[in-house]
Design an enzyme around this catalytic site. Structure first.
Site, PDB file in Angstrom:
ATOM      1  N   ASN A   9       0.840  -1.213   0.000  1.00 17.92           N
ATOM      2  CA  ASN A   9       0.000   0.000   0.000  1.00 17.92           C
ATOM      3  C   ASN A   9       0.868   1.253   0.000  1.00 17.92           C
ATOM      4  OD1 ASN A   9      -3.027  -0.473   0.124  1.00 17.92           O
ATOM      5  ND2 ASN A   9      -2.245  -2.010   1.556  1.00 17.92           N
ATOM      6  N   ARG A  25       4.698   2.143  25.780  1.00 18.48           N
ATOM      7  CA  ARG A  25       4.020   2.654  24.577  1.00 18.48           C
ATOM      8  C   ARG A  25       4.160   4.158  24.434  1.00 18.48           C
ATOM      9  NH1 ARG A  25       0.726  -0.571  21.558  1.00 18.48           N
ATOM     10  NH2 ARG A  25       0.358  -2.532  22.605  1.00 18.48           N
ATOM     11  N   ARG A  39       1.101  -1.794  15.081  1.00 12.11           N
ATOM     12  CA  ARG A  39       1.113  -1.384  16.488  1.00 12.11           C
ATOM     13  C   ARG A  39      -0.164  -0.625  16.774  1.00 12.11           C
ATOM     14  NH1 ARG A  39       4.174  -4.251  19.243  1.00 12.11           N
ATOM     15  NH2 ARG A  39       4.314  -2.740  20.928  1.00 12.11           N
ATOM     16  N   LEU A  54      -2.121   2.228  18.502  1.00 11.91           N
ATOM     17  CA  LEU A  54      -1.697   3.556  18.960  1.00 11.91           C
ATOM     18  C   LEU A  54      -2.627   4.012  20.083  1.00 11.91           C
ATOM     19  CD1 LEU A  54      -1.090   4.929  15.386  1.00 11.91           C
ATOM     20  CD2 LEU A  54       0.684   4.478  17.094  1.00 11.91           C
ATOM     21  N   ASN A  98      -6.117   5.031   7.945  1.00  8.89           N
ATOM     22  CA  ASN A  98      -5.706   3.634   7.983  1.00  8.89           C
ATOM     23  C   ASN A  98      -6.437   2.896   6.870  1.00  8.89           C
ATOM     24  OD1 ASN A  98      -4.543   1.182   9.042  1.00  8.89           O
ATOM     25  ND2 ASN A  98      -6.549   0.694   9.914  1.00  8.89           N
ATOM     26  N   HIS A 155      -7.941  -0.899   5.954  1.00  9.62           N
ATOM     27  CA  HIS A 155      -8.304  -2.171   6.581  1.00  9.62           C
ATOM     28  C   HIS A 155      -8.856  -3.102   5.506  1.00  9.62           C
ATOM     29  CE1 HIS A 155      -9.451  -4.910   9.728  1.00  9.62           C
ATOM     30  NE2 HIS A 155     -10.628  -5.022   9.160  1.00  9.62           N
ATOM     31  N   ASP A 165      -9.804  -0.010  14.199  1.00 12.09           N
ATOM     32  CA  ASP A 165     -10.583  -0.276  12.983  1.00 12.09           C
ATOM     33  C   ASP A 165     -11.980   0.348  13.035  1.00 12.09           C
ATOM     34  OD1 ASP A 165      -8.426  -1.668  11.982  1.00 12.09           O
ATOM     35  OD2 ASP A 165      -9.134  -3.598  12.709  1.00 12.09           O
ATOM     36  N   GLU A 212      -7.354  -2.236  -2.489  1.00 13.07           N
ATOM     37  CA  GLU A 212      -6.655  -1.370  -1.521  1.00 13.07           C
ATOM     38  C   GLU A 212      -5.755  -0.379  -2.246  1.00 13.07           C
ATOM     39  OE1 GLU A 212      -4.775  -3.295   1.842  1.00 13.07           O
ATOM     40  OE2 GLU A 212      -6.045  -5.042   1.624  1.00 13.07           O
TER      41      GLU A 212
HETATM   42  C1  GRF Z   1      -3.031  -4.728   3.987  1.00 15.76           C
HETATM   43  O1  GRF Z   1      -3.915  -5.762   3.668  1.00 15.76           O
HETATM   44  C2  GRF Z   1      -3.716  -3.681   4.821  1.00 15.76           C
HETATM   45  O2  GRF Z   1      -5.056  -3.531   4.504  1.00 15.76           O
HETATM   46  C3  GRF Z   1      -3.573  -4.234   6.209  1.00 15.76           C
HETATM   47  O3  GRF Z   1      -2.301  -4.827   6.244  1.00 15.76           O
HETATM   48  C4  GRF Z   1      -1.924  -5.200   4.930  1.00 15.76           C
HETATM   49  C5  GRF Z   1      -0.633  -4.517   4.639  1.00 15.76           C
HETATM   50  O4  GRF Z   1      -0.109  -4.881   3.400  1.00 15.76           O
HETATM   51  N1  GRF Z   1      -3.801  -3.197   7.184  1.00 15.76           N
HETATM   52  P1  GRF Z   1       1.043  -4.017   2.739  1.00 15.76           P
HETATM   53  O5  GRF Z   1       2.182  -3.966   3.754  1.00 15.76           O
HETATM   54  O6  GRF Z   1       0.504  -2.663   2.435  1.00 15.76           O
HETATM   55  O7  GRF Z   1       1.438  -4.774   1.512  1.00 15.76           O
END
Ligand code: GRF
Length: 212
Positions: free
Chosen positions: A16, A68, A94, A96, A110, A112, A148, A177
């Site tokens: 990503n 933390r 992690r 937060l 983020n 997900h 999330d 994504e």
């Molecule tokens: C992705 O599936 C994202 O949605 C999730 O963790 C994974 C990370 O993949 N939170 P990458 O490191 O971006 O390839």
């Protein structure tokens, strides 16, 4: 154009992150990836970022043991040093604390791998298959203290196909994504997103349904 300075926080392979870096290569894209920060020195994404000539930093959570707050203070110091405007969590493993999250309220996203609020947490693809859902997907949302959760800025959908394995489904969701994260960041960086009553408005209207 006033480019927003973005930090991408990773823990792993960083696909990503790579999608965000690619999108930001376009000079018309409203954000620049000013920093990739990993909490794990061995994260594969660090190599990808360096190859793309993006600055990288490591804040190894192990060095902070269970403190933390100290870990987050170190992360915050790096973000300030790079004059970061927006934080994108991209496979950052992690949790937060509310303290940190509040500092970045409305400025931290983020991604997900599920259609939130379904399947929060880990192993989303396996759980989607086990549940027998016919649609699955991915969500980009603002980060709030609860994991999330937080206002949804973009979602993308894939159909669950007969015979799908976890890996097959994960691969199709990952394509989604890589499409929706750059889009969501663009909307935020352009100042087109408002949070009203815990929900996002884009250009003053509810988040549109995903194109299928
Ligand atoms: C992705 O599936 C994202 O949605 C999730 O963790 C994974 C990370 O993949 N939170 P990458 O490191 O971006 O390839």
């Amino acid at each position: 154009m006033d480019h927003k300075r973005v930090a991408v926080l990773i823990s792993g392979r960083g696909s990503n992150m790579a999608a965000l870096i690619d999108a930001a290569k376009d000079k018309n894209y409203p954000a620049e990836i000013a920093l990739v920060l990993s909490n794990r020195p061995e994260a594969g994404g660090l190599l990808v970022a360096r190859a793309a000539k993006i600055s990288t930093e490591i804040v190894d959570h192990v060095a902070f043991r269970n403190d933390r707050d100290a870990f987050e203070r170190a992360v915050q110091a790096v973000l300030e040093r790079y004059r970061i405007d927006i934080v994108c969590l991209a496979g950052f493993m992690r949790l937060l604390t509310g303290n940190f999250v509040e500092k970045w309220q409305g400025r931290m996203l983020n991604i997900h791998p599920a259609l939130l609020p379904a399947f929060k947490g880990l192993d989303t693809h396996k759980r989607a298959l086990d549940a027998g859902v016919s649609v699955h997907g991915a969500t980009v949302h603002f980060v709030v203290p609860e994991m999330d959760s937080g206002p949804i800025i973009a979602q993308g959908v894939v159909g669950v196909l007969p015979g799908d394995t976890e890996e097959m489904l994960a691969a199709r969701v990952l394509e989604v994504e890589h499409r929706i994260y750059p889009l969501a960041l663009k909307l935020l960086a352009e100042g087109r997103v408002q949070i009203v009553g815990g929900q996002c408005l884009i250009d003053g209207a509810p988040v549109p349904p995903p194109a299928s």
